[in-house]
Motif scaffolding. Structure first.
Motif, PDB file in Angstrom:
ATOM      1  N   UNK A  63       0.810  -1.220   0.000  1.00  0.00           N
ATOM      2  CA  UNK A  63       0.000   0.000   0.000  1.00  0.00           C
ATOM      3  C   UNK A  63       0.847   1.276   0.000  1.00  0.00           C
ATOM      4  N   UNK A  64       2.123   1.167  -0.346  1.00  0.00           N
ATOM      5  CA  UNK A  64       3.009   2.323  -0.392  1.00  0.00           C
ATOM      6  C   UNK A  64       3.375   2.619  -1.845  1.00  0.00           C
ATOM      7  N   UNK A  65       2.827   3.680  -2.421  1.00  0.00           N
ATOM      8  CA  UNK A  65       3.102   3.970  -3.839  1.00  0.00           C
ATOM      9  C   UNK A  65       4.554   4.328  -4.114  1.00  0.00           C
ATOM     10  N   UNK A  66       5.350   4.561  -3.063  1.00  0.00           N
ATOM     11  CA  UNK A  66       6.778   4.869  -3.241  1.00  0.00           C
ATOM     12  C   UNK A  66       7.624   3.611  -3.209  1.00  0.00           C
ATOM     13  N   UNK A  67       7.032   2.496  -2.813  1.00  0.00           N
ATOM     14  CA  UNK A  67       7.774   1.249  -2.696  1.00  0.00           C
ATOM     15  C   UNK A  67       8.056   0.673  -4.084  1.00  0.00           C
ATOM     16  N   UNK A  68       9.200   0.012  -4.218  1.00  0.00           N
ATOM     17  CA  UNK A  68       9.575  -0.570  -5.503  1.00  0.00           C
ATOM     18  C   UNK A  68       8.743  -1.807  -5.815  1.00  0.00           C
ATOM     19  N   UNK A  69       8.626  -2.101  -7.093  1.00  0.00           N
ATOM     20  CA  UNK A  69       8.009  -3.351  -7.515  1.00  0.00           C
ATOM     21  C   UNK A  69       8.892  -4.521  -7.076  1.00  0.00           C
ATOM     22  N   UNK A  70       8.247  -5.666  -6.775  1.00  0.00           N
ATOM     23  CA  UNK A  70       9.001  -6.807  -6.229  1.00  0.00           C
ATOM     24  C   UNK A  70       8.547  -8.084  -6.912  1.00  0.00           C
ATOM     25  N   UNK A  71       9.519  -8.887  -7.367  1.00  0.00           N
ATOM     26  CA  UNK A  71       9.204 -10.029  -8.227  1.00  0.00           C
ATOM     27  C   UNK A  71       8.635 -11.220  -7.481  1.00  0.00           C
ATOM     28  N   UNK A  72       9.178 -11.573  -6.314  1.00  0.00           N
ATOM     29  CA  UNK A  72       8.747 -12.824  -5.677  1.00  0.00           C
ATOM     30  C   UNK A  72       7.310 -12.753  -5.182  1.00  0.00           C
ATOM     31  N   UNK A  73       6.917 -11.622  -4.561  1.00  0.00           N
ATOM     32  CA  UNK A  73       5.533 -11.474  -4.131  1.00  0.00           C
ATOM     33  C   UNK A  73       4.579 -11.468  -5.307  1.00  0.00           C
ATOM     34  N   UNK A  74       5.007 -10.866  -6.422  1.00  0.00           N
ATOM     35  CA  UNK A  74       4.201 -10.846  -7.638  1.00  0.00           C
ATOM     36  C   UNK A  74       4.002 -12.256  -8.165  1.00  0.00           C
ATOM     37  N   UNK A  75       5.052 -13.078  -8.134  1.00  0.00           N
ATOM     38  CA  UNK A  75       4.953 -14.465  -8.600  1.00  0.00           C
ATOM     39  C   UNK A  75       4.076 -15.309  -7.687  1.00  0.00           C
ATOM     40  N   UNK A  76       4.130 -15.062  -6.379  1.00  0.00           N
ATOM     41  CA  UNK A  76       3.264 -15.796  -5.450  1.00  0.00           C
ATOM     42  C   UNK A  76       1.797 -15.501  -5.741  1.00  0.00           C
ATOM     43  N   UNK A  77       1.499 -14.241  -6.008  1.00  0.00           N
ATOM     44  CA  UNK A  77       0.143 -13.827  -6.381  1.00  0.00           C
ATOM     45  C   UNK A  77      -0.279 -14.516  -7.679  1.00  0.00           C
ATOM     46  N   UNK A  78       0.631 -14.550  -8.658  1.00  0.00           N
ATOM     47  CA  UNK A  78       0.333 -15.197  -9.936  1.00  0.00           C
ATOM     48  C   UNK A  78       0.106 -16.695  -9.773  1.00  0.00           C
ATOM     49  N   UNK A 129       9.148 -11.109 -18.338  1.00  0.00           N
ATOM     50  CA  UNK A 129       9.876 -10.190 -19.199  1.00  0.00           C
ATOM     51  C   UNK A 129      11.195  -9.727 -18.630  1.00  0.00           C
ATOM     52  N   UNK A 130      11.392  -9.911 -17.331  1.00  0.00           N
ATOM     53  CA  UNK A 130      12.632  -9.479 -16.677  1.00  0.00           C
ATOM     54  C   UNK A 130      13.676 -10.582 -16.579  1.00  0.00           C
ATOM     55  N   UNK A 131      13.305 -11.818 -16.910  1.00  0.00           N
ATOM     56  CA  UNK A 131      14.226 -12.942 -16.741  1.00  0.00           C
ATOM     57  C   UNK A 131      15.463 -12.734 -17.605  1.00  0.00           C
ATOM     58  N   UNK A 132      16.626 -12.840 -16.977  1.00  0.00           N
ATOM     59  CA  UNK A 132      17.877 -12.633 -17.701  1.00  0.00           C
ATOM     60  C   UNK A 132      18.217 -13.855 -18.551  1.00  0.00           C
ATOM     61  N   UNK A 133      19.054 -13.696 -19.586  1.00  0.00           N
ATOM     62  CA  UNK A 133      19.400 -14.839 -20.436  1.00  0.00           C
ATOM     63  C   UNK A 133      19.950 -16.035 -19.668  1.00  0.00           C
ATOM     64  N   UNK A 152      18.319 -16.110 -14.468  1.00  0.00           N
ATOM     65  CA  UNK A 152      18.191 -15.449 -13.162  1.00  0.00           C
ATOM     66  C   UNK A 152      17.006 -14.497 -13.174  1.00  0.00           C
ATOM     67  N   UNK A 153      16.245 -14.506 -12.077  1.00  0.00           N
ATOM     68  CA  UNK A 153      15.107 -13.601 -11.933  1.00  0.00           C
ATOM     69  C   UNK A 153      15.509 -12.467 -11.002  1.00  0.00           C
ATOM     70  N   UNK A 154      15.654 -11.262 -11.516  1.00  0.00           N
ATOM     71  CA  UNK A 154      16.051 -10.126 -10.680  1.00  0.00           C
ATOM     72  C   UNK A 154      14.846  -9.511  -9.969  1.00  0.00           C
ATOM     73  N   UNK A 155      15.126  -8.478  -9.183  1.00  0.00           N
ATOM     74  CA  UNK A 155      14.044  -7.722  -8.570  1.00  0.00           C
ATOM     75  C   UNK A 155      13.389  -8.395  -7.395  1.00  0.00           C
ATOM     76  N   UNK A 156      14.147  -9.269  -6.712  1.00  0.00           N
ATOM     77  CA  UNK A 156      13.626 -10.005  -5.557  1.00  0.00           C
ATOM     78  C   UNK A 156      14.255  -9.432  -4.289  1.00  0.00           C
TER      79      UNK A 156
END
Length: 345
Positions: free
Chosen positions: A254-269, A300-304, A307-311
């Motif tokens: 709920x913090x619009x200043x917080x960065x996007x985060x990959x692992x929580x997004x994947x858990x939701x997915x 779309x962020x997965x490196x060649x 590796x999954x960044x942004x965690x």
């Protein structure tokens, strides 16, 4: 995204995960094991079994798998002495490999880990504490312990472990799920009664959400199944409201200043298609589009290299370092498997 594109990413993520295992990984590696086991690749299964063999070989005298000694979140400089909670993360993949192999040594190791868990210090209402330094509860451990307790109880025919899992879920929900927001707080301390880390952390909410889904899968007719359903519905509804239009969840939801985060997004997915599979009116079918957007933006962020960044790395919560982590790799594999039926050929 098409199935073929996703399967290529799965191969890359699998290869990176298998090649980047640290000797002292425990709970982080457990999530990766679950993701690798979900795809059934023969080489990956061999590697997972070797990892579990090493976890059993290093199980300590207290019963904690994979060393189970002092844990240091290096980036944040936090030290603590884990109880049986942290290493119980290895319990579910260990039992899965046991059921495939029927090797008694795996079930014996699971029994020792279960005893370490149930003999851990507790809060006054029975919640198992994650560390010896304080009487407190962390939302992570609903996922890391409750499904393991249930499955062990089902395999051995000992219902007391099933009821222990239900108790742990109830106690953690009572202290950590915010009634108004429908989201889970990270940590509660009994004395003094406070929330040392109280943010609505995306991965933290994901832990509780997935714990509820796993309990519904394992205990669909349990008298407390209504509680599991309610928690899953509330979390999915609340989390979806905080999803950015690009598909990501923020680290602090709920913090619009917080960065996007990959692992929580994947858990939701991952959670949405699993909830739909249960067919219990848990989630609006339209939310599958939210899951696909969440998975797609991380894909779309997965490196060649795979590796999954942004965690966010341990200890989680706000203001921590972003990198990659084994659980990020694992939840990518789990989400990809669950969403495959919804992709185009």
């Amino acid at each position: 995204m098409k199935v073929q594109e996703m399967e290529q990413l799965v191969k890359q993520v699998t290869a990176f995960t298998l090649a980047n295992s640290a000797e002292r990984d425990s709970w982080e590696k457990a999530i990766a094991m679950s993701g690798l086991l979900a795809w059934g690749d023969d080489h990956a299964l061999e590697v997972v079994q070797r990892w579990l063999d090493r976890a059993v070989a290093t199980q300590n005298s207290s019963g904690n798998l994979c060393y189970g000694d002092a844990f240091k979140a290096a980036q944040a400089g936090i030290d603590y002495t884990p109880t049986g909670s942290l290493s119980s993360a290895l319990g579910m993949p260990l039992l899965q490999v046991y059921e495939n192999s029927r090797k008694q040594e795996y079930l014996d190791a699971a029994e020792r880990q279960i005893q370490a868990l149930v003999n851990s210090p507790r809060t006054s209402d029975g919640g198992i504490c994650p560390r010896y330094e304080a009487r407190e509860l962390w939302v992570d451990f609903t996922y890391l312990t409750c499904p393991f307790l249930v499955r062990f109880g089902q395999i051995t025919g000992e219902d007391k472990y099933i009821e222990e899992a239900v108790l742990q879920f109830e106690v953690h929900v009572a202290h950590l799920l915010d009634e108004k927001a429908g989201l889970a707080r990270h940590m509660w301390c009994e004395v003094p009664n406070c929330y040392p880390q109280s943010t609505f952390w995306s991965r933290g909410c994901g832990w509780l959400l997935l714990a509820g889904i796993h309990l519904l899968e394992l205990l669909p007719s349990h008298p407390k199944a209504g509680l599991f359903k309610d928690v899953v519905r509330r979390l999915l509804t609340a989390m979806s409201k905080h999803q950015d239009r690009n598909g990501y969840l923020r680290n602090t939801l709920d913090d619009p200043r917080s960065n996007f985060e990959a692992s929580g997004t994947l858990m939701f997915a991952f959670a949405i298609p699993r909830a739909l599979e249960l067919d219990m009116d848990l989630v609006d079918k339209a939310l599958i589009e939210n899951a696909l957007r969440a998975f797609g933006v991380v894909a779309g962020s997965v490196e060649p290299s795979g590796k999954i960044p942004g965690v966010t790395v341990p200890p989680g919560g706000p203001n921590v370092v972003y990198d990659w982590a084994m659980y990020g790799q694992g939840f990518f594999l789990l989400a990809a498997k669950a969403l495959k039926p919804y992709l185009t050929e």
